[in-house]
Design a protein around this motif. Structure first.
Motif, short mmCIF file in Angstrom:
data_model
loop_
_atom_site.label_atom_id
_atom_site.label_comp_id
_atom_site.label_asym_id
_atom_site.label_seq_id
_atom_site.Cartn_x
_atom_site.Cartn_y
_atom_site.Cartn_z
N THR A 43 0.86 -1.20 0.00
CA THR A 43 0.00 0.00 0.00
C THR A 43 0.89 1.24 0.00
OG1 THR A 43 -0.02 0.06 2.41
CG2 THR A 43 -1.81 -1.18 1.31
N ASP A 44 0.29 2.38 -0.32
CA ASP A 44 1.04 3.65 -0.28
C ASP A 44 1.54 3.91 1.14
OD1 ASP A 44 -1.32 5.11 -2.63
OD2 ASP A 44 0.52 3.96 -2.99
N GLU A 45 0.73 3.56 2.13
CA GLU A 45 1.12 3.78 3.53
C GLU A 45 2.32 2.89 3.88
OE1 GLU A 45 -1.89 3.05 2.41
OE2 GLU A 45 -2.94 4.96 2.74
N PHE A 46 2.30 1.62 3.45
CA PHE A 46 3.44 0.74 3.74
C PHE A 46 4.67 1.17 2.96
CE2 PHE A 46 5.92 -2.48 5.27
CZ PHE A 46 6.28 -3.46 4.35
N ASN A 47 4.49 1.68 1.75
CA ASN A 47 5.65 2.19 1.01
C ASN A 47 6.35 3.28 1.81
OD1 ASN A 47 5.82 0.62 -1.30
ND2 ASN A 47 4.35 1.86 -2.43
N ALA A 48 5.57 4.13 2.47
CA ALA A 48 6.17 5.19 3.29
C ALA A 48 7.01 4.56 4.41
CB ALA A 48 5.06 6.07 3.87
N VAL A 49 6.50 3.47 4.98
CA VAL A 49 7.26 2.75 6.01
C VAL A 49 8.56 2.19 5.41
CG1 VAL A 49 7.27 0.67 7.49
CG2 VAL A 49 5.21 2.14 7.36
N LYS A 50 8.46 1.73 4.15
CA LYS A 50 9.65 1.17 3.48
C LYS A 50 10.58 2.29 2.99
CE LYS A 50 7.62 -1.69 0.40
NZ LYS A 50 7.63 -2.74 -0.67
N GLY A 51 10.13 3.54 3.12
CA GLY A 51 10.94 4.66 2.64
C GLY A 51 10.91 4.81 1.14
N LYS A 52 9.80 4.31 0.54
CA LYS A 52 9.64 4.36 -0.92
C LYS A 52 8.46 5.26 -1.25
CE LYS A 52 11.16 0.23 -3.30
NZ LYS A 52 10.75 -0.91 -4.12
N THR A 53 8.57 6.04 -2.33
CA THR A 53 7.42 6.78 -2.86
C THR A 53 7.16 6.28 -4.27
OG1 THR A 53 8.12 8.69 -1.58
CG2 THR A 53 6.49 9.07 -3.32
N ALA A 54 6.04 5.61 -4.47
CA ALA A 54 5.71 5.08 -5.80
C ALA A 54 5.10 6.18 -6.66
CB ALA A 54 4.74 3.90 -5.66
#
Ligand code: C2G
Length: 129
Positions: free
Chosen positions: A37-48
């Protein structure tokens, strides 16, 4: 039914993703892809670049994929594997060894990444056009 699962962001859906999903589909009869999810990407330090909805729709449209689920956090893999009755957990080998703790639940497989392509390299290539 031999069920396979994998996880990832799958931004800017590209040949590296397709080549991985193609090989994963050959490991069993059913492939589930959990898209971050976009929220988990933020946790991973990624912006899709693409929203979860678009990334999930692209992955779901792929002939090799049977089911798409959201990946909301690092900790859901065990419950996913149990609930979905998964036989094989597989990732690209940039994750080699990182999920070996799942071996009590299912087979754990790491496959070679496809060379010379990534969401990041695509962004750079587009920027330089
Ligand atoms: N991949 C690949 N070859 C490439 C690029 C990516 O085989 N050239 C694979 C990665 O190894 C990964 C999958 O495609 O298995 C998805 O890659 P990403 O979207 O970068 O996923 P990632 O951010 O690594 O998320 O809980 C696990 C994480 O969500 C994995």
């Amino acid at each position: 039914t031999r069920k396979v699962i994998t996880y990832g962001t799958f931004d800017l859906f590209h040949i590296g993703h397709i080549r991985l999903l193609e090989r994963l589909a050959e490991l069993g009869d059913h492939l589930t892809v959990c898209v971050s999810t976009d929220e988990f990407n933020a946790v991973k330090g990624k912006t899709a670049v693409m929203s979860w909805e678009q990334r999930a729709a692209l992955v779901g449209a792929c002939r090799y994929v049977d089911q798409v689920l959201p990946e909301k956090g690092w900790g859901q893999k065990r419950e996913d594997i149990i609930r979905e009755k998964i036989d094989v957990f597989a990732m690209g080998d940039d994750w080699e060894g990182r999920f070996d703790d799942l071996k009590d639940l299912c087979e754990v497989v790491y496959l070679p990444r496809t060379k010379d392509v990534s969401s990041t390299s695509l962004k750079t290539a587009i920027r330089e056009m």
